[in-house]
Write an enzyme that holds these catalytic residues in place. Structure first.
Site, PDB file in Angstrom:
ATOM      1  N   GLY A  25      61.616  28.770 -18.807  1.00 28.29           N
ATOM      2  CA  GLY A  25      62.361  29.988 -19.155  1.00 28.29           C
ATOM      3  C   GLY A  25      62.872  30.711 -17.919  1.00 28.29           C
ATOM      4  N   GLY A  26      63.313  29.944 -16.922  1.00 32.95           N
ATOM      5  CA  GLY A  26      63.729  30.554 -15.648  1.00 32.95           C
ATOM      6  C   GLY A  26      65.152  31.088 -15.637  1.00 32.95           C
ATOM      7  N   SER A  28      66.618  33.634 -17.278  1.00 31.19           N
ATOM      8  CA  SER A  28      66.874  35.073 -17.354  1.00 31.19           C
ATOM      9  C   SER A  28      65.547  35.826 -17.360  1.00 31.19           C
ATOM     10  CB  SER A  28      67.693  35.421 -18.611  1.00 31.19           C
ATOM     11  OG  SER A  28      66.940  35.131 -19.779  1.00 31.19           O
ATOM     12  N   ASP A  76      64.832  22.433 -24.417  1.00 38.51           N
ATOM     13  CA  ASP A  76      64.263  23.303 -25.441  1.00 38.51           C
ATOM     14  C   ASP A  76      62.770  22.987 -25.506  1.00 38.51           C
ATOM     15  OD1 ASP A  76      63.327  24.549 -27.759  1.00 38.51           O
ATOM     16  OD2 ASP A  76      65.246  24.295 -28.795  1.00 38.51           O
ATOM     17  N   ASN A 103      56.242  30.462 -18.469  1.00 39.60           N
ATOM     18  CA  ASN A 103      56.823  31.801 -18.638  1.00 39.60           C
ATOM     19  C   ASN A 103      57.598  31.992 -19.938  1.00 39.60           C
ATOM     20  OD1 ASN A 103      58.269  34.394 -17.678  1.00 39.60           O
ATOM     21  ND2 ASN A 103      59.953  32.941 -17.959  1.00 39.60           N
ATOM     22  N   TYR A 168      53.965  36.563 -32.737  1.00 41.00           N
ATOM     23  CA  TYR A 168      54.068  36.640 -31.261  1.00 41.00           C
ATOM     24  C   TYR A 168      52.758  37.150 -30.667  1.00 41.00           C
ATOM     25  CZ  TYR A 168      55.605  38.545 -26.712  1.00 41.00           C
ATOM     26  OH  TYR A 168      55.731  38.855 -25.367  1.00 41.00           O
ATOM     27  N   THR A 170      49.782  37.068 -31.910  1.00 35.98           N
ATOM     28  CA  THR A 170      48.738  36.041 -32.072  1.00 35.98           C
ATOM     29  C   THR A 170      48.872  34.969 -30.996  1.00 35.98           C
ATOM     30  OG1 THR A 170      48.756  36.412 -34.459  1.00 35.98           O
ATOM     31  CG2 THR A 170      47.759  34.360 -33.695  1.00 35.98           C
ATOM     32  N   ALA A 171      50.107  34.515 -30.768  1.00 36.98           N
ATOM     33  CA  ALA A 171      50.334  33.491 -29.739  1.00 36.98           C
ATOM     34  C   ALA A 171      49.905  34.005 -28.367  1.00 36.98           C
ATOM     35  CB  ALA A 171      51.811  33.089 -29.717  1.00 36.98           C
ATOM     36  N   LYS A 172      50.210  35.262 -28.079  1.00 33.57           N
ATOM     37  CA  LYS A 172      49.879  35.821 -26.761  1.00 33.57           C
ATOM     38  C   LYS A 172      48.364  35.946 -26.588  1.00 33.57           C
ATOM     39  CE  LYS A 172      53.736  35.886 -24.865  1.00 33.57           C
ATOM     40  NZ  LYS A 172      53.969  35.199 -23.588  1.00 33.57           N
TER      41      LYS A 172
HETATM   42  N1  LIG Z   1      59.638  41.733 -20.897  1.00 41.40           N
HETATM   43  C1  LIG Z   1      58.482  42.221 -21.300  1.00 41.40           C
HETATM   44  O1  LIG Z   1      58.342  43.434 -21.496  1.00 41.40           O
HETATM   45  C2  LIG Z   1      57.288  41.324 -21.495  1.00 41.40           C
HETATM   46  C3  LIG Z   1      56.072  41.936 -21.823  1.00 41.40           C
HETATM   47  C4  LIG Z   1      54.948  41.138 -22.007  1.00 41.40           C
HETATM   48  C5  LIG Z   1      55.046  39.766 -21.854  1.00 41.40           C
HETATM   49  N2  LIG Z   1      56.235  39.203 -21.545  1.00 41.40           N
HETATM   50  C6  LIG Z   1      56.253  37.737 -21.423  1.00 41.40           C
HETATM   51  O2  LIG Z   1      56.902  37.345 -20.236  1.00 41.40           O
HETATM   52  C7  LIG Z   1      57.584  36.110 -20.446  1.00 41.40           C
HETATM   53  C8  LIG Z   1      59.047  36.274 -20.071  1.00 41.40           C
HETATM   54  O3  LIG Z   1      59.579  37.303 -20.893  1.00 41.40           O
HETATM   55  P1  LIG Z   1      61.010  37.944 -20.645  1.00 41.40           P
HETATM   56  O4  LIG Z   1      60.903  39.351 -21.062  1.00 41.40           O
HETATM   57  O5  LIG Z   1      61.534  37.595 -19.307  1.00 41.40           O
HETATM   58  O6  LIG Z   1      61.854  37.175 -21.762  1.00 41.40           O
HETATM   59  P2  LIG Z   1      63.435  36.863 -21.814  1.00 41.40           P
HETATM   60  O7  LIG Z   1      63.754  36.686 -23.256  1.00 41.40           O
HETATM   61  O8  LIG Z   1      64.183  37.892 -21.039  1.00 41.40           O
HETATM   62  O9  LIG Z   1      63.521  35.467 -21.069  1.00 41.40           O
HETATM   63  C9  LIG Z   1      62.870  34.353 -21.616  1.00 41.40           C
HETATM   64  C10 LIG Z   1      63.583  33.102 -21.165  1.00 41.40           C
HETATM   65  O10 LIG Z   1      62.976  32.000 -21.862  1.00 41.40           O
HETATM   66  C11 LIG Z   1      64.011  31.201 -22.416  1.00 41.40           C
HETATM   67  N3  LIG Z   1      63.563  30.524 -23.635  1.00 41.40           N
HETATM   68  C12 LIG Z   1      63.243  31.088 -24.820  1.00 41.40           C
HETATM   69  N4  LIG Z   1      62.952  30.137 -25.724  1.00 41.40           N
HETATM   70  C13 LIG Z   1      63.087  28.949 -25.090  1.00 41.40           C
HETATM   71  C14 LIG Z   1      62.938  27.599 -25.504  1.00 41.40           C
HETATM   72  N5  LIG Z   1      62.629  27.272 -26.765  1.00 41.40           N
HETATM   73  N6  LIG Z   1      63.139  26.621 -24.598  1.00 41.40           N
HETATM   74  C15 LIG Z   1      63.497  26.924 -23.321  1.00 41.40           C
HETATM   75  N7  LIG Z   1      63.665  28.189 -22.881  1.00 41.40           N
HETATM   76  C16 LIG Z   1      63.464  29.187 -23.756  1.00 41.40           C
HETATM   77  C17 LIG Z   1      65.133  32.178 -22.733  1.00 41.40           C
HETATM   78  O11 LIG Z   1      66.389  31.541 -22.867  1.00 41.40           O
HETATM   79  C18 LIG Z   1      65.059  33.128 -21.539  1.00 41.40           C
HETATM   80  O12 LIG Z   1      65.853  32.688 -20.449  1.00 41.40           O
HETATM   81  C19 LIG Z   1      57.373  35.754 -21.918  1.00 41.40           C
HETATM   82  O13 LIG Z   1      56.287  34.866 -22.027  1.00 41.40           O
HETATM   83  C20 LIG Z   1      57.031  37.081 -22.544  1.00 41.40           C
HETATM   84  O14 LIG Z   1      56.257  36.939 -23.720  1.00 41.40           O
HETATM   85  C21 LIG Z   1      57.361  39.937 -21.365  1.00 41.40           C
END
Ligand SMILES: NC(=O)c1ccc[n+]([C@@H]2O[C@H](COP(=O)([O-])OP(=O)(O)OC[C@H]3O[C@@H](n4cnc5c(N)ncnc54)[C@H](O)[C@@H]3O)[C@@H](O)[C@H]2O)c1
Length: 261
Positions: A25-26, A28, A76, A103, A168, A170-172
């Site tokens: 998920g790098g 964005s 994916d 991530n 979500y 639950t997964a976390k």
């Molecule tokens: N942003 C927050 O406030 C927050 C808070 C707690 C935890 N998190 C965790 O941090 C991590 C990153 O979150 P974020 O906010 O940067 O999310 P985001 O949605 O901004 O970025 C996630 C990235 O993962 C990619 N992605 C999603 N599904 C995918 C798939 N099936 N295959 C490949 N790539 C996929 C997306 O395209 C995106 O680039 C996640 O695990 C999220 O649960 C984020």
């Protein structure tokens, strides 16, 4: 980009230079910041995402900055065979993977009464299942290198009991259990497994979809610190957990939430 002025304020980790790093998920959000930060440390970075446009724009911007560019592989993560192939490709390019940042995730909102079996399974596939299979695939690479660091992105949501996305949440929570189990199992191979737990981070997606005036008030009330969490705050903790500076840290949660109480 991480400006020279900004990066000179923060830690440099000699142990991360040339280290083979794989980030899911790098393309964005926090993942993009992870890619930028590991590249700035001189690591050999590969990342996967489904968001091709933003992923390619990230690679181009890093190329234009003159550093060694990351390898982007479209994947994916719900397709575990594709994930395995991407990790093998990354290792062929950069050497056996030494750091894995699990991530990718997706916090789409849902109400309990609307959740079908298929939707539940899909949420687990997007948020939890790939973390296990990426760790499984990384293990032999790390073992061959004498150790490694796996960083699983968790969330405070299950500790604070957020509504509106029970699958979500639950997964976390499961990611913490996964971290504890794998840290114990992989530890004798000097593979460390930790959970990096963000609070509410102001990614482009969070601001666009979920940040309301009520949300702003909630942050002001519940965080001890007044500032908004940024992706870079999470990435800097990931650098520490990936580096040899954290050599004896494993099986833990590292919470970066501005003191959410
Ligand atoms: N942003 C927050 O406030 C927050 C808070 C707690 C935890 N998190 C965790 O941090 C991590 C990153 O979150 P974020 O906010 O940067 O999310 P985001 O949605 O901004 O970025 C996630 C990235 O993962 C990619 N992605 C999603 N599904 C995918 C798939 N099936 N295959 C490949 N790539 C996929 C997306 O395209 C995106 O680039 C996640 O695990 C999220 O649960 C984020």
């Amino acid at each position: 980009m991480i400006s020279k002025e900004t990066s000179s304020k923060f830690g440099a980790y000699p142990s991360l230079k040339d280290r083979s790093v794989f980030i899911t998920g790098g393309g964005s959000g926090i993942g993009e910041s992870l890619v930028r930060h590991f590249c700035a440390q001189g690591s050999r970075v590969a990342f996967v995402d489904i968001a091709e446009e933003s992923a390619r724009a990230l690679v181009e911007s890093l190329v234009s900055e003159g550093g060694s560019p990351p390898l982007f592989i479209r994947c994916d993560l719900r397709d575990i065979e594709a994930l395995r192939a991407a990790m093998a490709e990354a290792a062929a390019h950069h050497g056996p993977i030494q750091v894995l940042c699990n991530n990718a995730g997706n916090d789409d909102r849902h109400q309990t009464e609307d959740v079908t079996v298929d939707y539940w399974d899909d949420r687990m596939a997007v948020n939890l299942r790939h973390q296990f299979f990426a760790a499984q695939a990384a293990r032999p690479f790390m073992k061959a290198r004498g150790g490694g660091s796996i960083i699983n992105l968790g969330s405070i949501t299950w500790m604070v009991g957020d509504p509106d996305c029970p699958a979500y949440v639950t997964a976390k929570a499961g990611i913490y259990g996964l971290t504890r189990a794998l840290a114990r199992e992989f530890g004798s191979e000097r593979i460390r497994v930790n959970c990096l737990v963000p609070g509410w981070v102001m990614t482009e997606r969070q601001i666009r979809l979920w940040l309301t005036e009520a949300g702003e008030r909630q942050i002001a009330e519940r965080q001890c610190l007044p500032d908004r969490l940024q992706p870079d705050d999470i990435a800097r903790m990931a650098l520490f957990l990936a580096s040899d500076d954290s050599a004896m840290c494993t099986s833990q949660q590292f919470i970066v939430d501005g003191g959410w109480v």
